[in-house]
Design a protein around this motif. Structure first.
Motif, short mmCIF file in Angstrom:
data_model
loop_
_atom_site.label_atom_id
_atom_site.label_comp_id
_atom_site.label_asym_id
_atom_site.label_seq_id
_atom_site.Cartn_x
_atom_site.Cartn_y
_atom_site.Cartn_z
N ALA A 215 -33.85 -14.13 -33.45
CA ALA A 215 -32.49 -13.64 -33.29
C ALA A 215 -32.18 -13.40 -31.82
N TYR A 216 -33.20 -12.94 -31.07
CA TYR A 216 -33.02 -12.69 -29.63
C TYR A 216 -32.71 -13.99 -28.89
N THR A 217 -33.47 -15.04 -29.21
CA THR A 217 -33.25 -16.35 -28.56
C THR A 217 -31.87 -16.89 -28.89
N GLN A 218 -31.45 -16.75 -30.18
CA GLN A 218 -30.13 -17.23 -30.59
C GLN A 218 -29.03 -16.43 -29.89
N LEU A 219 -29.24 -15.11 -29.74
CA LEU A 219 -28.26 -14.27 -29.06
C LEU A 219 -28.06 -14.71 -27.61
N ALA B 144 -28.67 -17.63 -26.35
CA ALA B 144 -28.04 -18.94 -26.31
C ALA B 144 -26.54 -18.85 -26.53
N ASN B 145 -26.11 -18.02 -27.47
CA ASN B 145 -24.68 -17.88 -27.76
C ASN B 145 -23.95 -17.17 -26.64
N VAL B 146 -24.61 -16.17 -26.03
CA VAL B 146 -23.97 -15.43 -24.95
C VAL B 146 -23.77 -16.33 -23.74
N SER B 147 -24.73 -17.21 -23.49
CA SER B 147 -24.60 -18.10 -22.34
C SER B 147 -23.43 -19.07 -22.48
N LYS B 148 -23.01 -19.37 -23.73
CA LYS B 148 -21.87 -20.26 -23.95
C LYS B 148 -20.54 -19.50 -23.94
N TYR C 151 -18.53 -11.95 -30.34
CA TYR C 151 -18.27 -11.71 -31.76
C TYR C 151 -19.38 -12.32 -32.59
N SER C 152 -19.94 -11.50 -33.48
CA SER C 152 -21.02 -11.97 -34.34
C SER C 152 -21.08 -11.09 -35.57
N ASP C 153 -21.24 -11.75 -36.73
CA ASP C 153 -21.37 -11.03 -38.02
C ASP C 153 -20.23 -10.04 -38.24
N ASP C 154 -18.99 -10.50 -38.00
CA ASP C 154 -17.80 -9.66 -38.22
C ASP C 154 -17.84 -8.38 -37.40
N VAL D 202 -32.05 -7.09 -22.81
CA VAL D 202 -30.62 -7.24 -23.06
C VAL D 202 -30.10 -5.92 -23.63
N VAL D 203 -28.99 -5.44 -23.06
CA VAL D 203 -28.33 -4.23 -23.59
C VAL D 203 -27.13 -4.69 -24.41
N GLN D 204 -27.15 -4.41 -25.70
CA GLN D 204 -26.12 -4.86 -26.65
C GLN D 204 -25.40 -3.64 -27.23
N ILE D 205 -24.08 -3.57 -26.96
CA ILE D 205 -23.24 -2.48 -27.50
C ILE D 205 -22.41 -3.04 -28.65
N GLU D 206 -22.57 -2.48 -29.83
CA GLU D 206 -21.79 -2.90 -31.00
C GLU D 206 -20.63 -1.92 -31.21
N LEU D 207 -19.41 -2.47 -31.18
CA LEU D 207 -18.23 -1.64 -31.41
C LEU D 207 -18.06 -1.35 -32.90
N ASP D 208 -17.52 -0.19 -33.21
CA ASP D 208 -17.32 0.26 -34.59
C ASP D 208 -15.99 -0.29 -35.11
N SER D 209 -16.06 -1.28 -36.01
CA SER D 209 -14.83 -1.89 -36.56
C SER D 209 -14.04 -0.89 -37.39
N GLU D 210 -14.73 0.05 -38.05
CA GLU D 210 -14.03 1.03 -38.87
C GLU D 210 -13.21 1.97 -37.99
N LYS D 211 -13.75 2.35 -36.83
CA LYS D 211 -12.99 3.20 -35.91
C LYS D 211 -11.79 2.44 -35.35
N LEU D 212 -11.98 1.14 -35.08
CA LEU D 212 -10.84 0.33 -34.64
C LEU D 212 -9.76 0.30 -35.72
N ARG D 213 -10.19 0.18 -36.97
CA ARG D 213 -9.24 0.17 -38.08
C ARG D 213 -8.46 1.49 -38.14
N GLU D 214 -9.19 2.61 -37.99
CA GLU D 214 -8.52 3.91 -38.03
C GLU D 214 -7.53 4.08 -36.88
N SER D 215 -7.89 3.56 -35.70
CA SER D 215 -6.95 3.65 -34.58
C SER D 215 -5.72 2.79 -34.80
N LEU D 216 -5.89 1.65 -35.51
CA LEU D 216 -4.74 0.80 -35.81
C LEU D 216 -3.80 1.47 -36.81
#
Length: 582
Positions: A145-149, A151-155, A162-165, A185-199
Motif C-alpha cells: 500500500a505504501y508503494t502504491q501511495l 506512485a499515485n502521489v507522484s502522478k 483522494y483515495s477510498d472516498d 510519509v506524513v499522511q493527513i486524512e480529512l474527516d468527511s463527516e465533519k465536512l458534511r456537518e459544516s456543509l
C-alpha cells in the motif's frame, strides 16, 4: 335537460356575472402576474448573491484550514526526532525507541486534536517498516500500500489527494539516494463527516442543501443523503453547461443552483434551493402593494355589487319564500316579472306551492289518520297474548299447592297487567318497558327456574329516557319461551343485551334453542323484509310494523341465527331529539 325560458343569452345571470368578472379581474391578473415575476426575479437574484458570498467565505475558511494543516504537516516532516527515528532506528536502544515513539504519538495526537476536520494522521516510516497513527498507535507498515501511495502521489499535482472516498494531505521526506522511496510519509486524512456537518450549516432554507465536489477525481461530500439524486443530475451535465447552470430540473422539480470555485484546492462548492422556496416569501415595494390592494378592492366592490344584484337578491327572495313555506304559509306565491333563470325558479316554486297544498289536503292528512288508526289496532292485538299463559302458570302452581309462590306470582302478575292496561300515551320510557320485560322473565323463572337460565343485562343509563311503544320487548321474550325454550330437554339459556350505535339503539334477544330450522328462519326473514299486509298480524311481524310506523324507515326487527344456535332478534330503533324526555 331543462329548457329555461330565456329569450337571449345576454339576459342570463351566467353571462352577466362572467362578463362583469372578466371585465374587472383580467387587468388585475395581468398586473399581479407582472408584480409576481418582478418580485420573483429580484428575490432569486438577492438569494443568489447572498448564497455565493456565503460559499466564497466557506471556501476561504477551508483554504485557510488546509494551509494551516500543511504548515503543521511540513513542520512535522522536518521534525528532528522523526528523522532520527527513521535513520538511526537500528542503533537506538529499546528505551530510546520507546521515548521517540511516545514523543511522536503525543505530537500526532496534539496535531489531530487541533482541527475538527482531521480524522487521522499517519506517519509511514519505510526504513523501519512501521506506521505511526494518531488513532491506531504503532502498527506494521503495509509496504504494498505504501508503494502504491507513493506512485499515485507522484502522478497527482493537486494539493489534495483522494483515495477510498476520503481526502488526504501527503508530504514525504526523501533520503540521499536518487529514485529511492522516501524515508517516511506524513499522511493527513480529512474527516468527511465533519465536512458534511459544516456543509449543513450552509442550508439556510427548507429543503435546500449543498455539496463539495472535485471535478478531477469525482470525490463528493453532500450535506445530506437526500442530495444524492440532485448531485447525480448535476454531475451528468456537460462541463460547459455545468459552468453556466443556474436552474436544474430533477424529477419534474426545479432547483436554483449557486456555486463557488476554489482555484487553490480545485474544489467546487454547490448549493441548491427548490424553486418553490424562492416563490414563497415574495416582497413588494410599498407603492406596488398599495396599488394592488386598491385594484383588488375595486374588483371586490364591483363584483360584490353585481353578484348581489343579479344573484344574491333573487336568491334571498327565494329563500324567504321557502322559509314561509316551512312555517306553513302555502298561500303566498312569489310575484315577479323576471325572464331569466330565477324567473323560471319562481314559476316552478309557485306551482310547487299549489301542488303541495293539494297533496296535504287530499292525501297526507288522510294517510296519517289511517296510520294512527292502524297503530292503535296493532297495539291492541298484542295485549291478550300473555293472558292465556298467565292462567296456565297460576293453575300449575295451584295444583301443587305452592301458596307462597302463588302470592308472589299474583303480585308480579298484577304489576304486569297494570302496565299493559293503563291508559295514557302510546309511548313509554324504555326503562319502564325493560322493567316490564324483567317482570315477565321473573314470572317465567317461577315456572322454569331449573330448566331455563336468563341473562338479562342492565340497561345503559343513556338509553333509559328514550320513548318507545309499549310491548315491543316482552312479546319477543315470550316468543322465545313459547317456540324454543319450553320444548328443550336440556338446559335453556335466554340472553337480553343492549347496544348503542350512533343514532340507532339495538335491543338483542337470543336463545340457545335447537328447534329452529334454516327453512323456518328464511321464511321469517322473508315475511319481515316484505312487511306483510295480511289481516291477522301478530307476534314478531306485529312489532316490526309498529316500529316502522312509529320511527320510520331504518327501524324494525332483524332476525338471524344466534351465536347460541337459536333465534336472535335485534330490535332496531332510530333515535332523534324528540324521543328524549325533556
Amino acid at each position: 335537460m331543462f329548457n329555461f325560458p330565456v329569450t337571449s343569452l345576454r339576459r342570463t345571470i351566467f353571462f352577466r356575472s362572467v362578463f362583469t368578472y372578466l371585465l374587472v379581474i383580467i387587468p388585475i391578473i395581468i398586473l399581479g402576474l407582472y408584480l409576481y415575476n418582478w418580485s420573483y426575479n429580484n428575490a432569486s437574484k438577492d438569494i443568489s448573491r447572498a448564497t455565493v458570498t456565503q460559499l466564497n467565505y466557506y471556501l476561504e475558511d477551508l483554504e485557510r484550514e488546509i494551509e494551516w494543516m500543511e504548515l503543521q504537516q511540513f513542520d512535522l516532516v522536518e521534525d528532528g526526532e522523526l528523522s532520527k527515528l527513521a535513520v538511526t532506528w537500528g542503533k537506538m536502544s529499546n528505551v530510546e525507541r520507546r521515548e521517540s515513539l511516545n514523543y511522536l504519538l503525543h505530537r500526532l495526537t496534539s496535531f489531530k486534536n487541533s482541527s475538527a476536520f482531521i480524522k487521522d494522521i499517519n506517519v509511514h516510516i519505510y526504513s523501519i517498516s512501521k506506521t505511526i497513527s494518531a488513532m491506531n498507535s504503532v502498527i506494521e507498515l503495509d509496504e504494498q500500500a505504501y508503494t502504491q501511495l507513493i506512485a499515485n502521489v507522484s502522478k497527482n499535482r493537486d494539493r489534495l489527494y483522494y483515495s477510498d472516498d476520503a481526502v488526504h494531505l501527503i508530504a514525504s521526506k526523501y533520503g540521499g539516494g536518487k529514485g529511492d522511496l522516501p524515508n517516511y510519509v506524513v499522511q493527513i486524512e480529512l474527516d468527511s463527516e465533519k465536512l458534511r456537518e459544516s456543509l449543513q450549516l450552509l442550508s439556510a432554507y427548507e429543503d435546500s442543501g449543498s455539496f463539495l465536489t472535485s471535478s478531477s477525481s469525482g470525490y463528493t461530500v453532500m450535506s445530506n443523503d437526500e442530495s444524492k439524486i440532485i448531485v447525480n443530475n448535476y454531475l451528468k451535465e456537460d462541463k460547459e453547461n455545468r459552468d453556466f447552470l443556474t436552474l436544474l430540473a430533477v424529477n419534474q422539480e426545479k432547483y436554483h443552483i449557486d456555486k463557488a470555485y476554489s482555484n487553490k484546492l480545485k474544489l467546487i462548492l454547490v448549493t441548491y434551493l427548490p424553486e418553490e422556496t424562492v416563490k414563497r416569501p415574495l416582497s413588494f415595494f410599498y407603492y406596488w402593494a398599495w396599488l394592488f390592494a386598491i385594484a383588488s378592492l375595486i374588483a371586490i366592490v364591483v363584483f360584490s355589487y353585481s353578484t348581489y344584484r343579479f344573484i344574491h337578491k333573487p336568491l334571498l327572495l327565494l329563500v324567504q319564500s321557502f322559509r314561509r313555506m316551512e312555517a306553513g304559509e302555502l298561500d303566498r306565491p312569489i310575484v315577479h316579472d323576471k325572464k331569466d333563470e330565477f324567473g323560471y325558479l319562481y314559476t316552478r316554486f309557485n306551482h310547487m306551492l299549489t301542488k303541495l297544498k293539494n297533496l296535504i289536503d287530499q292525501d297526507y292528512i288522510q294517510k296519517m289518520m289511517m296510520q294512527k288508526s292502524e297503530l292503535k289496532q296493532l297495539q291492541s292485538q298484542i295485549n291478550p297474548h300473555f293472558l292465556y299463559n298467565s292462567f296456565f302458570i297460576l293453575n300449575s302452581l295451584a295444583k301443587v299447592g305452592d301458596t307462597e309462590r302463588i302470592e308472589q306470582f299474583t303480585i308480579m302478575l298484577g304489576e304486569y297487567f297494570r302496565f299493559i292496561t293503563r291508559n295514557g300515551e302510546d309511548l313509554v320510557l324504555l326503562s319502564e318497558e325493560i322493567k316490564h320485560s324483567r317482570m315477565y322473565t321473573d314470572i317465567q323463572e317461577l315456572r322454569f327456574s331449573r330448566r331455563i337460565r336468563v341473562q338479562f343485562n342492565d340497561l345503559p343509563m343513556e338509553m333509559e329516557t328514550i320513548k318507545v311503544p309499549r310491548l315491543i320487548v316482552q312479546p319477543i321474550i315470550e316468543n322465545a319461551y313459547e317456540h324454543s325454550l319450553e320444548k328443550m330437554s336440556e338446559q335453556g339459556l335466554l340472553k337480553i343485551s343492549f347496544e348503542n350505535d350512533k343514532d340507532t339503539i339495538h335491543i338483542i334477544v337470543q336463545d340457545n334453542g335447537s328447534l329452529l330450522s334454516d327453512e323456518q328462519l328464511f321464511m321469517l326473514q322473508h315475511r319481515i323484509q316484505n312487511n306483510s299486509e295480511e289481516n291477522e298480524v301478530t307476534g314478531i311481524i306485529n312489532i316490526h310494523r309498529r316500529l316502522i310506523l312509529t320511527y320510520g324507515k331504518g327501524s324494525g326487527l332483524i332476525v338471524e341465527r344466534s351465536e347460541l344456535n337459536g333465534l336472535k332478534v335485534i330490535i332496531c330503533i332510530r333515535i332523534n331529539d324528540d324521543m328524549q324526555l325533556k
